[in-house]
Design a protein around this motif. Structure first.
Motif, PDB file in Angstrom:
ATOM      1  N   ILE A  57       0.845  -1.205   0.000  1.00  6.69           N
ATOM      2  CA  ILE A  57       0.000   0.000   0.000  1.00  6.69           C
ATOM      3  C   ILE A  57       0.875   1.248   0.000  1.00  6.69           C
ATOM      4  N   GLY A  58       1.955   1.182   0.793  1.00  2.82           N
ATOM      5  CA  GLY A  58       2.873   2.319   0.829  1.00  2.82           C
ATOM      6  C   GLY A  58       3.515   2.572  -0.522  1.00  2.82           C
ATOM      7  N   GLU A  59       3.800   1.499  -1.227  1.00  2.00           N
ATOM      8  CA  GLU A  59       4.390   1.633  -2.563  1.00  2.00           C
ATOM      9  C   GLU A  59       3.417   2.336  -3.512  1.00  2.00           C
ATOM     10  N   VAL A  60       2.117   1.932  -3.438  1.00  4.61           N
ATOM     11  CA  VAL A  60       1.108   2.580  -4.284  1.00  4.61           C
ATOM     12  C   VAL A  60       0.929   4.038  -3.869  1.00  4.61           C
ATOM     13  N   TYR A 102       2.699   1.663 -13.319  1.00  2.26           N
ATOM     14  CA  TYR A 102       2.596   0.743 -12.168  1.00  2.26           C
ATOM     15  C   TYR A 102       2.009  -0.556 -12.687  1.00  2.26           C
ATOM     16  N   PRO A 103       2.641  -1.692 -12.466  1.00  2.00           N
ATOM     17  CA  PRO A 103       2.259  -2.947 -13.134  1.00  2.00           C
ATOM     18  C   PRO A 103       0.867  -3.452 -12.792  1.00  2.00           C
ATOM     19  N   PHE A 104       0.283  -3.048 -11.651  1.00  3.22           N
ATOM     20  CA  PHE A 104      -1.008  -3.592 -11.247  1.00  3.22           C
ATOM     21  C   PHE A 104      -2.153  -2.597 -11.470  1.00  3.22           C
ATOM     22  N   THR A 105      -1.893  -1.553 -12.263  1.00  8.55           N
ATOM     23  CA  THR A 105      -2.965  -0.610 -12.580  1.00  8.55           C
ATOM     24  C   THR A 105      -3.954  -1.270 -13.535  1.00  8.55           C
ATOM     25  N   TYR A 106      -5.251  -1.160 -13.186  1.00  5.90           N
ATOM     26  CA  TYR A 106      -6.304  -1.686 -14.066  1.00  5.90           C
ATOM     27  C   TYR A 106      -6.960  -0.547 -14.842  1.00  5.90           C
ATOM     28  N   ASP A 107      -7.258   0.543 -14.186  1.00  2.00           N
ATOM     29  CA  ASP A 107      -7.890   1.691 -14.828  1.00  2.00           C
ATOM     30  C   ASP A 107      -7.748   2.876 -13.886  1.00  2.00           C
ATOM     31  N   PHE A 108      -8.181   4.054 -14.321  1.00 10.77           N
ATOM     32  CA  PHE A 108      -8.114   5.235 -13.467  1.00 10.77           C
ATOM     33  C   PHE A 108      -9.215   6.191 -13.884  1.00 10.77           C
ATOM     34  N   LEU A 109      -9.533   7.095 -12.980  1.00 10.73           N
ATOM     35  CA  LEU A 109     -10.435   8.224 -13.254  1.00 10.73           C
ATOM     36  C   LEU A 109      -9.745   9.487 -12.770  1.00 10.73           C
ATOM     37  N   LEU A 110      -9.610  10.475 -13.678  1.00 11.67           N
ATOM     38  CA  LEU A 110      -8.980  11.740 -13.319  1.00 11.67           C
ATOM     39  C   LEU A 110     -10.007  12.842 -13.575  1.00 11.67           C
ATOM     40  N   PHE A 111     -10.370  13.574 -12.509  1.00 11.48           N
ATOM     41  CA  PHE A 111     -11.354  14.644 -12.618  1.00 11.48           C
ATOM     42  C   PHE A 111     -10.669  15.985 -12.418  1.00 11.48           C
ATOM     43  N   ASN A 112     -11.106  16.977 -13.228  1.00 12.08           N
ATOM     44  CA  ASN A 112     -10.676  18.341 -12.926  1.00 12.08           C
ATOM     45  C   ASN A 112     -11.702  18.985 -12.015  1.00 12.08           C
ATOM     46  N   SER A 113     -11.518  20.203 -11.652  1.00 16.08           N
ATOM     47  CA  SER A 113     -12.411  20.882 -10.710  1.00 16.08           C
ATOM     48  C   SER A 113     -13.816  21.047 -11.253  1.00 16.08           C
ATOM     49  N   ASP A 114     -14.003  20.973 -12.579  1.00 14.46           N
ATOM     50  CA  ASP A 114     -15.336  21.106 -13.162  1.00 14.46           C
ATOM     51  C   ASP A 114     -16.039  19.763 -13.282  1.00 14.46           C
ATOM     52  N   GLY A 115     -15.383  18.681 -12.934  1.00 17.90           N
ATOM     53  CA  GLY A 115     -16.011  17.374 -13.007  1.00 17.90           C
ATOM     54  C   GLY A 115     -15.753  16.649 -14.296  1.00 17.90           C
ATOM     55  N   ASP A 116     -14.969  17.238 -15.229  1.00 20.78           N
ATOM     56  CA  ASP A 116     -14.619  16.534 -16.457  1.00 20.78           C
ATOM     57  C   ASP A 116     -13.683  15.379 -16.105  1.00 20.78           C
ATOM     58  N   GLN A 117     -13.889  14.241 -16.745  1.00 16.31           N
ATOM     59  CA  GLN A 117     -13.135  13.050 -16.367  1.00 16.31           C
ATOM     60  C   GLN A 117     -12.249  12.542 -17.505  1.00 16.31           C
ATOM     61  N   LEU A 118     -11.134  11.967 -17.082  1.00 18.15           N
ATOM     62  CA  LEU A 118     -10.236  11.296 -18.002  1.00 18.15           C
ATOM     63  C   LEU A 118     -10.142   9.843 -17.535  1.00 18.15           C
ATOM     64  N   HIS A 187      -7.560   2.524  -9.960  1.00 14.58           N
ATOM     65  CA  HIS A 187      -8.063   1.185  -9.699  1.00 14.58           C
ATOM     66  C   HIS A 187      -6.908   0.201  -9.846  1.00 14.58           C
ATOM     67  N   VAL A 188      -6.663  -0.561  -8.753  1.00 17.81           N
ATOM     68  CA  VAL A 188      -5.509  -1.453  -8.698  1.00 17.81           C
ATOM     69  C   VAL A 188      -5.993  -2.899  -8.643  1.00 17.81           C
ATOM     70  N   LYS A 189      -5.327  -3.755  -9.396  1.00 15.86           N
ATOM     71  CA  LYS A 189      -5.682  -5.173  -9.405  1.00 15.86           C
ATOM     72  C   LYS A 189      -5.315  -5.830  -8.064  1.00 15.86           C
ATOM     73  N   PRO A 190      -6.159  -6.739  -7.563  1.00 18.61           N
ATOM     74  CA  PRO A 190      -5.837  -7.425  -6.299  1.00 18.61           C
ATOM     75  C   PRO A 190      -4.612  -8.321  -6.404  1.00 18.61           C
ATOM     76  N   GLU A 191      -4.148  -8.566  -7.647  1.00 16.88           N
ATOM     77  CA  GLU A 191      -2.937  -9.373  -7.806  1.00 16.88           C
ATOM     78  C   GLU A 191      -1.722  -8.727  -7.159  1.00 16.88           C
ATOM     79  N   MET A 192      -1.854  -7.458  -6.800  1.00 15.13           N
ATOM     80  CA  MET A 192      -0.718  -6.810  -6.123  1.00 15.13           C
ATOM     81  C   MET A 192      -0.425  -7.492  -4.782  1.00 15.13           C
ATOM     82  N   LEU A 193      -1.423  -8.258  -4.260  1.00 13.49           N
ATOM     83  CA  LEU A 193      -1.260  -8.918  -2.952  1.00 13.49           C
ATOM     84  C   LEU A 193      -0.842 -10.381  -3.096  1.00 13.49           C
TER      85      LEU A 193
END
Length: 571
Positions: A57-60, A102-118, A187-193
């Motif tokens: 967890i600290g690594e993430v 990061y090898p165990f990344t599955y997906d991500f959501l990046l929001f700006n202050s207006d709520g637009d997402q990447l 979003h991180v895959k549980p395989e990290m454990l």
């Protein structure tokens, strides 16, 4: 129950049962030690798992620190307008490559202050304003850039249905103004454990994680996934941790250990009780075999050595039973074994000596009791004789011939009963004796008191020990005559079943507490208060036995002395 039965019962009670108990106790102790060691091993393994989880967890956390502070992410979120769409696409691709580094990344959501997402794979399936109202989003927002982890099954709004992923949420701050410029959900895959899973597999245990509400958010294995484990969650006081037994709904038991981990979650390790018992089974078998071997050895010893001893003791016990029935002519037979023969001869000699000693003791005891009784009997005569003669002398000097004659007459009656005759007289004779004494004392003390006798008719012919009433009324007079309130002595007697009850009552000052305690302890140091009373009590005890004697009830308004003796015969 004869001796042989008691011997076998003792063998069972003192050898067989303790041996079985010792075996069971040894098994329980060794099992408990092994269970404790297993529990401690599970706790140590759990500490290793917890340390590994904290490390991962600290690594993430460090990785997301780098991401949210990177120039690419900062520029992307603070950029208001884009001159070219391609420029925006290039920067978004850079951010995507950065997050997937990061090898165990599955997906991500990046929001700006207006709520637009990447995002990369799938956009969020709820509007931003609804997400913003969720508790998990508020936690991320309130932490001002600090990481907040969301477990599987708690992040469905972010990852959608059917995905078992860990999500780390972070507010992204402007380093210059510290204002929030966006939000990152990785979003991180549980395989990290997986590395953590291998640690648990080495200890033959399973583990799972509970969130702050006690719900299972991650589990390795499925033994307890349907169980309510909320009682093991971290409490409001922050205290959590320990080991216990947990029984599943179908009755299967598990050894369970739990301790706190990151994000107010609880790490739980489980091990089936069957696997624990499998490690204890060799101890159980060894203990059982050991008990059987020891029982076999004890049985052989009994057959070889104890049987002869048992026979000898049985014979000896029978002979001793005969001696307790006052048969002192009994003798033990001869035995081949030297030890038994010595004991047999010693018993025979002891019986002979015992017979002689009993005869001597009985004779001496009889002589001693008669001597003690005579001493107590004669202690009374000089005492009241001296007082009476002193009164006669005083009256004679005053020429009171009639009173002198009455006193001498009554004195003669007293001496006739005191100096002659048997130990027992009728109660009527004892009453005449004490009446003579009272008449003498009335004259001696100028009629300052009177007396009354209330005696049941069925009592007068009963035979009692003589000279037991005179010392009691003497005590009443000697210690009451100098007090104005004293003017009456009452003697009452009645029959109560097989006992005679006699009460001697006066209205004098009564006994002091010290005198009563001294009498109770049978001491003579009573300052001459109650010496005659103690004398009577000892005579009654000697003559009638324990349970007979005097009982004293005394107060400032008077004293009652009760005689309680068995009825032996009537005159």
């Amino acid at each position: 129950m004869n001796f042989k039965k008691r011997f076998y019962l003792a063998f069972v009670g003192f050898i067989l049962l303790p041996l079985i108990g010792l075996g069971w106790m040894s098994y329980e102790v060794s099992s408990r030690i092994l269970k404790d060691q297993i529990g401690q091993h599970m706790l140590d393994t759990q500490d290793a798992i917890n340390l590994n989880i904290s490390s991962i967890i600290g690594e993430v956390n460090l990785f997301t620190d780098y991401v949210i502070t990177s120039e690419t992410v900062q520029n992307y979120l603070m950029r208001q307008e884009w001159r070219f769409t391609s420029e925006k696409v290039m920067m978004e691709n850079s951010i995507t490559r950065l997050l997937f580094s990061y090898p165990f990344t599955y997906d991500f959501l990046l929001f700006n202050s207006d709520g637009d997402q990447l995002y990369f794979i799938k956009p969020m399936n709820v509007p931003f304003h609804i997400l913003e109202a969720e508790k998990s989003f508020q936690e991320v927002k309130g932490r001002k850039g600090a990481p907040y982890w969301i477990g599987p099954m708690k992040n469905q709004e972010l990852v959608g249905e059917g995905h078992s992923l860990f999500t780390i949420g972070r507010s992204i701050l402007n380093p210059n103004t510290l204002e929030t410029i966006g939000y990152l959900f990785l979003h991180v895959k549980p395989e990290m454990l997986n590395k953590t899973n291998r640690i648990a597999q080495n200890s033959e245990s399973e583990w799972l994680i509970l969130d702050e509400q006690g719900s299972i958010i991650y589990s390795v294995g499925n033994e307890l996934t349907s169980e309510d484990l909320s009682m093991y969650k971290k409490g409001d006081d922050g205290e959590v941790g320990g080991s216990t037994m947990h029984q599943r709904a179908d009755g299967k038991e598990f050894l369970l250990t739990y301790s706190p981990t990151i994000n107010d979650w609880t790490l739980v390790s489980i091990k089936s009780w069957e696997s624990v018992n499998a490690q204890i089974e060799p101890i159980r078998k060894f203990t059982f075999i050991l008990v059987l071997v020891l029982l076999l050895l004890f049985t052989i010893f009994h057959r070889t050595f104890s049987q002869k001893l048992l026979n000898f003791v049985t014979i000896l016990k029978g002979k001793m039973d005969q001696t307790t029935e006052e048969n002192l002519k009994v003798q033990m037979p001869d035995f081949k074994e030297p030890e038994f023969q010595t004991l047999s001869k010693g018993f025979n000699d002891m019986v002979k000596k015992l017979k002689v000693m009993i005869e001597l003791v009985e004779e001496k005891q009889k002589q001693k009791q008669q001597a003690e009784f005579k001493v107590l009997q004669h202690q009374i005569n000089p005492h009241f004789l001296y007082n009476t003669l002193e009164s006669v002398n005083a009256l004679a000097s005053l020429n009171k011939t009639d009173e002198v004659q009455r006193m001498v007459t009554n004195l003669g009656k007293l001496l006739r009963i005191s100096l002659k005759g048997p130990y027992e007289i009728t109660f009527n004779e004892e009453l005449r004796h004490v009446t003579s004494y009272l008449e003498i004392q009335k004259i001696r003390h100028s009629h300052r008191f009177t007396y009354e006798n209330r005696i049941d008719e069925d009592v007068k012919k009963l035979r009692i020990l003589k000279l037991i009433l005179q010392p009691l009324v003497e005590n009443c007079i000697e210690h009451g005559i100098n007090h104005e309130a004293f003017n009456l002595i009452s003697i009452r007697a009645h029959r109560q079943k097989d006992r005679l009850i006699v009460d001697v009552e006066d209205n004098g000052p009564g006994f002091s507490n010290e005198s009563l305690m001294n009498l109770r302890n049978k001491t003579a140091s009573t300052n001459n208060h109650g010496h005659g009373v103690l004398n009577v009590h000892e005579r009654l005890n000697l003559y009638y036995g324990i349970g007979s004697g005097l009982m004293i009830c005394s107060s400032e308004s008077g004293t009652i002395i009760r005689i309680n003796i068995p009825i032996r015969s009537e005159g």
